[in-house]
Design an enzyme around this catalytic site. Structure first.
Site, PDB file in Angstrom:
ATOM      1  N   CYS A 285      -2.060  -2.963   7.545  1.00 36.18           N
ATOM      2  CA  CYS A 285      -1.951  -3.854   6.388  1.00 36.18           C
ATOM      3  C   CYS A 285      -0.666  -4.672   6.352  1.00 36.18           C
ATOM      4  O   CYS A 285      -0.686  -5.824   5.933  1.00 36.18           O
ATOM      5  CB  CYS A 285      -2.176  -3.061   5.112  1.00 36.18           C
ATOM      6  SG  CYS A 285      -3.897  -2.494   5.009  1.00 36.18           S
TER       7      CYS A 285
ATOM      8  N   LYS B 237      -6.980  -4.932  -3.027  1.00 34.77           N
ATOM      9  CA  LYS B 237      -7.752  -5.473  -1.909  1.00 34.77           C
ATOM     10  C   LYS B 237      -8.698  -4.413  -1.362  1.00 34.77           C
ATOM     11  O   LYS B 237      -8.464  -3.214  -1.549  1.00 34.77           O
ATOM     12  CB  LYS B 237      -6.806  -5.974  -0.813  1.00 34.77           C
ATOM     13  CG  LYS B 237      -5.899  -4.887  -0.288  1.00 34.77           C
ATOM     14  CD  LYS B 237      -4.905  -5.439   0.697  1.00 34.77           C
ATOM     15  CE  LYS B 237      -4.046  -4.359   1.281  1.00 34.77           C
ATOM     16  NZ  LYS B 237      -4.785  -3.286   1.960  1.00 34.77           N
TER      17      LYS B 237
ATOM     18  N   ASP C 189       0.790  -1.254   0.000  1.00 29.24           N
ATOM     19  CA  ASP C 189       0.000   0.000   0.000  1.00 29.24           C
ATOM     20  C   ASP C 189       0.815   1.293   0.000  1.00 29.24           C
ATOM     21  O   ASP C 189       0.514   2.224   0.753  1.00 29.24           O
ATOM     22  CB  ASP C 189      -0.960   0.008   1.202  1.00 29.24           C
ATOM     23  CG  ASP C 189      -1.984  -1.128   1.157  1.00 29.24           C
ATOM     24  OD1 ASP C 189      -1.924  -1.940   0.229  1.00 29.24           O
ATOM     25  OD2 ASP C 189      -2.840  -1.194   2.069  1.00 29.24           O
TER      26      ASP C 189
HETATM   27  C1  VGL Z   1      -4.779   0.495   5.665  1.00 25.40           C
HETATM   28  C2  VGL Z   1      -6.395   1.312   7.065  1.00 25.40           C
HETATM   29  C3  VGL Z   1      -7.338   1.224   6.057  1.00 25.40           C
HETATM   30  C4  VGL Z   1      -3.344   0.110   5.490  1.00 25.40           C
HETATM   31  C5  VGL Z   1      -5.698   0.391   4.653  1.00 25.40           C
HETATM   32  O1  VGL Z   1      -2.852   0.091   4.344  1.00 25.40           O
HETATM   33  O2  VGL Z   1      -2.687  -0.167   6.504  1.00 25.40           O
HETATM   34  N1  VGL Z   1      -5.149   0.947   6.871  1.00 25.40           N
HETATM   35  N2  VGL Z   1      -6.981   0.754   4.853  1.00 25.40           N
END
Ligand code: VGL
Ligand code: ZN
Length: 202
Positions: free
Chosen positions: A153, A108, A10
């Site tokens: 994540c 995702k 991410d």
């Molecule tokens: C994430 C919160 C919501 C992350 C993704 O990448 O850690 N955290 N969506």
């Protein structure tokens, strides 16, 4: 090593400085992650990829407060600010991230009613992304994680990877944490207890 894969979690604009869900220190992580990308042969990128109105967005609920914990049909869930909406600039990878070497991008969080911190299994703990099958089909048994956010994540992905039988390490200096109510410390403990190597460096 031919059986190793780097999983870059991410590294998207919304998680970096100025983004909708900015993780403190994310900017400093980019050069660290790029250093790892140049060093590994097998690269997987993950991309948080929510439809507008996703159930994890506080704005989707009448009294939803960002960063509050609520109960979903599948269990506890944190409500987040709107972030990483499919096709928006916030969902794009950081402009300096080296993306060319990646062989696969796993998206995702695309099911509207289910969040997915883990790159392997959504938050309902049932719905699978298919990453496990991809890695096993390619004979990649040792996984090195980096990216954002360490305590969501990255940690959930690394712990699921251990449960799926992979040898797992996390490069802490190539991560940054949201740290919501002690989540950083808690997830470091959980990762250690799961047998994840936290002593790797970039
Ligand atoms: C994430 C919160 C919501 C992350 C993704 O990448 O850690 N955290 N969506
Ligand atoms: Zn998300």
């Amino acid at each position: 090593m031919p059986n190793e894969a780097l999983i870059v979690v991410d590294m998207q604009n919304d998680f970096c400085e100025g983004g909708a869900l900015a993780v403190p220190g994310a900017g400093a992580v980019v050069p660290m992650v790029n250093r790892l990308i140049t060093r590994y042969d097998n690269i997987v990128l993950t991309q948080d990829w929510h439809p507008a109105g996703h159930a994890s967005f506080a704005s989707s609920w009448a009294d939803g407060q960002p960063f509050s914990a609520v109960k979903f049909p599948y269990g506890p869930q944190i409500l987040w600010p709107d972030h990483c909406v499919q096709g928006t600039p916030g969902a794009a990878f950081h402009p300096e991230l080296i993306v060319t070497k990646a062989q696969v991008i796993v998206r995702k969080g695309h099911h509207k009613g289910i969040d997915s911190y883990s790159a392997f299994r959504e938050n309902d703990k049932m719905t699978r992304t298919g990453l496990d099958g991809y890695l096993k089909a390619r004979g990649l048994s040792r996984l090195i994680f980096c990216g954002l956010a360490l305590d969501y994540c990255v940690a959930w992905s690394a712990i699921d990877a251990r449960q799926a039988g992979f040898d797992v390490g996390v490069v802490l200096e190539a991560t940054a944490a949201i740290d919501l109510e002690g989540s950083r410390k808690r997830m470091l403990t959980e990762m250690r207890q799961a047998g994840i190597n936290l002593n790797l460096t970039a």
